[in-house]
Design an enzyme around this catalytic site. Sequence first.
Site, PDB file in Angstrom:
ATOM      1  N   CYS A  16      11.813  -8.357   1.646  1.00  0.00           N
ATOM      2  CA  CYS A  16      11.456  -8.276   0.232  1.00  0.00           C
ATOM      3  C   CYS A  16      10.104  -8.927  -0.026  1.00  0.00           C
ATOM      4  CB  CYS A  16      12.521  -8.929  -0.642  1.00  0.00           C
ATOM      5  SG  CYS A  16      12.692 -10.702  -0.335  1.00  0.00           S
ATOM      6  N   CYS A  19      10.177 -12.672   0.005  1.00  0.00           N
ATOM      7  CA  CYS A  19      10.308 -13.165   1.386  1.00  0.00           C
ATOM      8  C   CYS A  19       8.941 -13.177   2.067  1.00  0.00           C
ATOM      9  CB  CYS A  19      11.247 -12.270   2.195  1.00  0.00           C
ATOM     10  SG  CYS A  19      12.874 -12.102   1.479  1.00  0.00           S
ATOM     11  N   ASP A 395     -21.806  15.720  -7.781  1.00  0.00           N
ATOM     12  CA  ASP A 395     -23.072  16.116  -7.188  1.00  0.00           C
ATOM     13  C   ASP A 395     -22.962  17.611  -6.886  1.00  0.00           C
ATOM     14  OD1 ASP A 395     -25.601  15.831  -5.851  1.00  0.00           O
ATOM     15  OD2 ASP A 395     -24.495  16.057  -3.984  1.00  0.00           O
TER      16      ASP A 395
END
Length: 713
Positions: A16, A19, A395
């Site tokens: 997690c 963690c 461009d």
Amino acid sequence: MAKHQEEVYRLTGLSCASCAVTFEKNVRNLNGVSEAKVNFGASKITITGAATVADIEKAGAFDGIKIVENNQSETFQKKRLWQGNLHVIISALLILAGLILQANLGSGHPIVTSAFLAAMVIGGYSLFMTGLNNLLRLRFDMKTLMTIAVIGAAIIGEWVEGSIVVILFAISEALERYSMDKARQSIQSLMNIAPKEALIRRDGIEQMLHVDQINIGDTMIVKPGQKLAMDGQVLQGRSAINEAAITGESIPQEKQSGDFVYAGTLNEEGILEVEVTKYVQDTTIAKIVHLVEEAQAQRAPAQAFVDKFAKYYTPAIVLLGALVAIVPPAFFGQIWSDWIYLGLAVLVVGCPCALVISTPVAIVTAIGNLAKNGVLIKGGVYLEEAAALKAIAFDKTGTLTYGKPVVTEFLPNEKYHDQENLLAIIGALESQSLHPLASAIVEKAKLEGFDYEGLNVQNFRSITGKGIEGEIDGTFYVIGKPEYMKGIVTTEDYRQFEGHVLRLQEQGKTVMLVGAEDQLLALIAVADQVRSISKNTMKQLALSGVQNTVMLTGDNQRTAAAVGKEVGVTDVRAELLPEDKLKVVKQLREKHQHVAMVGDGVNDAPALAAASVGIAMGGAGTDTALETADIALMSDDLRKLPFTIKVSRKALTIIKQNIIFALSIKAIALLLVIPEWLTLWMAILADVGATLLVTLNGMRLVRMKDEDEAHHN
């Protein structure tokens, strides 16, 4: 053996986001480590200093984190949901046994209590170890909240609910770990896409070598049906190469001598001999993997908000739980055990699991999906910027057009007697010129099959800004601009072609006239071809909500207007120098705030940097594009742009949905405290349910496909 420099390790078992933070702090506190940085999205850690693998794994033991060296990533295997979660299964079976025993022996029986206690210890061992450690350091995260709640439940004799909290939290963690692994799989599949060995010819000897042993300059032999292990340039052979792994483009590209090829692409037809041009760690696919993993480590503004919110939210929940447990019985005569129970339920429901996972799962999944479709996004911040775009500047040359002039019209004078050899004569003259447009005329002669190389050109001269002239077989020829040729050819001949000249110039084409003596022989029109997909891209962008599309070019106003009209942009800015493009982008930012610039990543670097998002075309072939742009379209395919915006907007919508949903579930559950309806199992179910739903919602991004690309193919 200790490592004394910067080392990157891949992690397994990182469950997690919180963690990851704890693990990072633990590693940073190791002797000899000066810096540690965990990339949760990519599941890896970068360590500066001296530390052994054993010490690093010890720092991650609380979460079962294991280390695999970065260059051994191929050892990763896909795991099923139940793999690595045996403790959860045993804990669930003990709870089931406890409930059966309770029905027969009664709730207070020692055997029943022992069954639930065993379920709590087995299912929540790592939870308790981390939670108690955090509690001693006054560090409040989700595991701290759970530990307090479970211990509190045991103290007041709520063994059943305490064990259910443990098992549901363990299931929630397993689901979170599994979902993040699924989200990371798109990048792991990219990592493993190139073979680890290749057939190499070195000093006349052919041998299979591991990619780490292959040097620049080696000759790699690739047979039909094989994937390329290294980047290189084709020395010999001709084949169709499927470059979908790099560019997202599934239509095979024809490759022959002189063409560049990339590791991870598939050779479909002929045998190729390829000169290796990059070491394995520098290949395009390696750079893509590295940049995508770095992107997944970049926190988006939404994620930064969640992290900051959770920092204050979790201690606030602890305080609220304490107030719920203490105030009613202490000041209003309520029953202590009832309100302590409700206070524990508040801690459980306040666990920020769903909130913390809501953002990274969506960002990692979106970035991974786009990478597989040939779009490289360098971070969550650019994902959010792409979702908010109001205007896009393009461009012209090489982006909206192919950047390669071609002959669009060739009109010979019907009165001229030798029309058959005319194109060969023109090709021979233009082959002597260095003008950019000359190559288009030479290419036309070559395609038509004329032997222009066999003609001898004498007295060749280039007239700057006007045209060229030269002698072939005693005849003097001139090729030049209409204004220049007007004074050379007869008035009658010029008038015959004058209407064509004006019409073609209005279309933005460059017109040249060919004359011999005073006679007009032919008209040639040359233009930079507009990409066939440019017009459709502008339509798709308009449908996706980007109403302002601006074309930037150094061309004259007439040519620019013709191209702009054909493409379908809303605005055209012509006759611009590179510094002028920069000014235009800055003006657009002042007006629209969220502006993208699309260019080739080399000539347009200042404008790309000035935009909210710099988007480079054709990143597969240019290192500059990969380095300078915020987003790189790996193929020269503008159709990827609407898809990128679509995925970005979907990701942002999902993140907002997840945050709102996670907080709403918490708010509703907390309101149940007032009528004293909230139970521990309801609280944890709300948290697990919210975590599961936000995760599944984020994973929807995996299934998003480029529909326009599929339709095109």
